[in-house]
Scaffold this motif. Structure first.
Motif, PDB file in Angstrom:
ATOM      1  N   GLN A  39      56.749 -40.372  27.575  1.00 15.16           N
ATOM      2  CA  GLN A  39      56.814 -38.970  27.959  1.00 15.16           C
ATOM      3  C   GLN A  39      55.426 -38.409  28.265  1.00 15.16           C
ATOM      4  N   MET A  43      54.097 -37.312  32.143  1.00  9.22           N
ATOM      5  CA  MET A  43      53.608 -35.963  32.416  1.00  9.22           C
ATOM      6  C   MET A  43      52.170 -36.017  32.919  1.00  9.22           C
ATOM      7  N   THR A  47      51.024 -34.833  36.806  1.00 14.78           N
ATOM      8  CA  THR A  47      50.354 -33.527  36.867  1.00 14.78           C
ATOM      9  C   THR A  47      48.855 -33.639  37.080  1.00 14.78           C
ATOM     10  N   THR A 331      47.591 -27.403  39.515  1.00 17.15           N
ATOM     11  CA  THR A 331      48.182 -26.110  39.177  1.00 17.15           C
ATOM     12  C   THR A 331      48.543 -25.394  40.471  1.00 17.15           C
ATOM     13  N   GLY A 344      51.593 -20.162  33.501  1.00 19.90           N
ATOM     14  CA  GLY A 344      52.934 -20.433  33.012  1.00 19.90           C
ATOM     15  C   GLY A 344      52.924 -21.297  31.769  1.00 19.90           C
ATOM     16  N   THR A 345      53.993 -21.206  31.000  1.00 18.14           N
ATOM     17  CA  THR A 345      54.109 -22.002  29.772  1.00 18.14           C
ATOM     18  C   THR A 345      54.083 -23.490  30.081  1.00 18.14           C
ATOM     19  N   SER A 346      54.735 -23.880  31.173  1.00 18.24           N
ATOM     20  CA  SER A 346      54.753 -25.302  31.530  1.00 18.24           C
ATOM     21  C   SER A 346      53.350 -25.811  31.827  1.00 18.24           C
ATOM     22  N   THR A 347      52.521 -24.986  32.452  1.00 13.63           N
ATOM     23  CA  THR A 347      51.143 -25.383  32.730  1.00 13.63           C
ATOM     24  C   THR A 347      50.353 -25.543  31.446  1.00 13.63           C
ATOM     25  N   PHE A 349      51.556 -26.309  28.461  1.00 17.20           N
ATOM     26  CA  PHE A 349      52.012 -27.522  27.786  1.00 17.20           C
ATOM     27  C   PHE A 349      51.483 -28.770  28.490  1.00 17.20           C
ATOM     28  N   ALA A 350      51.450 -28.742  29.830  1.00 21.06           N
ATOM     29  CA  ALA A 350      50.919 -29.891  30.569  1.00 21.06           C
ATOM     30  C   ALA A 350      49.439 -30.096  30.271  1.00 21.06           C
ATOM     31  N   ASN A 353      49.117 -31.477  26.750  1.00 13.89           N
ATOM     32  CA  ASN A 353      49.533 -32.881  26.753  1.00 13.89           C
ATOM     33  C   ASN A 353      48.455 -33.773  27.364  1.00 13.89           C
TER      34      ASN A 353
END
Length: 404
Positions: A39, A43, A47, A331, A344-347, A349-350, A353
């Motif tokens: 995982q 990611m 990214t 991004t 954003g939240t996804s950014t 977290f990425a 990570n």
């Protein structure tokens, strides 16, 4: 066998001695394997521009090698998901359109092999005169496609597939049919001694086009009669960042260098820190230094590990400008501004990570750090400070002297 190969074989045997193999790291059961967490890896790959930038760095070496008949010979010391290898193969086709290719890739992960195989049909279609070999053997074994211990060698699974047809779709169908074979044989367990994945059975998978069988007769490997002699060895992120320079040299770099042909080149690449990614890590774990040694340390220890054989090689640390290169996290345009309102939240977290993936932080420590949201606040602060996220890699080159 040629004299040069005999010399390297003797040195390879020395590096495989039990007392050399016994070098391990502290708390081996907690070792973080750079490419084994699916995982986090996926990611990171999807990214960041790391795979593209690394492949461009490796492609630069194609102008420095001087292949000899019968093929351009390349060894990839950790194919991962096959993205770098596929990009390098495209560059090889552009540079050596009419030469046969012999490419060996090492990968112990079944998931990595599956993803790599998905990328091969188009490569065979563009460059039919190609032999691709995939194996799960160890670093000191894989270049020679043979297990060093007799007990393992007797269990080696050698599977040769001649792909028929004329289209990438036909090649893809036949490659997909390998799934039962992979599920049965490409198995790994965890070493109680080192904490690292080890193969249950050594496997060698050989792929080429049946239509090119005659042309590739001298290129297709024969079990028990393998020579290394690689024109290019790719060693991108092949070891743990926290491993000692001695470990990296003896276990990985020296065995790979010994597999070079006269005039061949090994390009090593690893993360080196001093970037916003490391700032994120240090904002959560003050004083954290995941990058235990640099290219100079590794090359120094590699010379020691290779002994007298080192006199046949050049060890080039390169200048910082030549060695270091940057890759970025993707991004959306204008997503990161000074007040962080658009991140954003996804950014977040990425970014988190990717930072802990590159720094190779163990899951246990991550779990403790993520019990509250301070890690996201730290990540957001660093992203705003630098208007994005990027990382530094550094590279080095080991080249084998041409024959007198």
């Amino acid at each position: 066998m040629k004299k040069e190969a005999n010399v390297s074989s003797a040195a390879r045997t020395e590096l495989a001695r039990p007392e050399v193999q016994a070098i391990t790291e502290v708390e081996p059961a907690k070792n973080f394997r750079f490419y084994d967490n699916r995982q986090k890896y996926l990611m990171f790959v999807n990214t960041c521009s790391e795979k593209r930038v690394v492949s461009e760095r490796i492609a630069f070496e194609l102008d420095q090698i001087r292949p000899r008949p019968p093929a351009v010979r390349v060894f990839d010391a950790g194919v991962g998901d096959g993205t770098v290898l596929a990009r390098v193969l495209r560059s090889m086709h552009r540079r050596y359109e009419h030469l046969p290719f012999y490419v060996v890739g090492k990968e112990i992960s079944l998931e990595g092999i599956r993803l790599t195989l998905e990328k091969l049909p188009d490569r065979f279609h563009e460059h039919p005169a190609t032999v691709i070999v995939l194996t799960n053997l160890y670093y000191h074994e894989a270049p020679y496609l043979s297990a060093s211990l007799a007990s393992k060698a007797s269990k080696l699974v050698w599977h040769e597939v001649a792909l028929s047809g004329r289209t990438a779709a036909e090649y893809e169908r036949q490659i997909n049919d390998l799934e039962p074979f992979l599920a049965q044989h490409w198995k790994a367990s965890v070493s109680k001694k080192s904490g690292n994945p080890i193969y249950e059975r050594p496997v060698v998978l050989v792929l080429y086009l049946q239509s090119c069988r005659f042309l590739l007769d001298r290129v297709i490997p024969r079990q028990g009669a393998i020579m290394a002699d690689y024109d290019l060895v790719i060693a991108s992120q092949p070891y743990r960042a926290r491993a000692s320079a001695e470990f990296k040299a003896q276990k990985v770099v020296a065995p790979l260098a010994l597999a070079l042909a006269p005039g061949g080149r090994l390009v090593g690449i690893h993360s080196c820190g001093d970037d916003p990614g490391l700032e994120i890590i240090q904002s959560v774990w003050a004083g954290e230094q995941p990058f235990a040694n640099d290219r100079r340390d590794i090359l120094r220890e590699t010379k020691v590990a290779m002994g007298n054989e080192a006199r046949q090689y050049n060890f080039n640390t390169l200048t910082d400008d030549q060695s270091k290169f940057k890759y970025v996290m993707y991004t959306l345009p204008n997503e990161i501004d000074a007040d962080a309102t658009s991140i954003g939240t996804s950014t977040l977290f990425a970014a988190w990570n990717n930072a802990n993936y590159v720094a190779q932080i163990e899951d246990e420590r991550l779990a403790r750090a993520m019990t509250d949201d301070r890690y996201l606040a730290c990540t957001k602060e660093i992203l705003c400070k630098h208007k994005g996220l990027w990382f530094w890699d550094e590279s080095y080159v080991i080249s084998r002297n041409h024959k007198p």
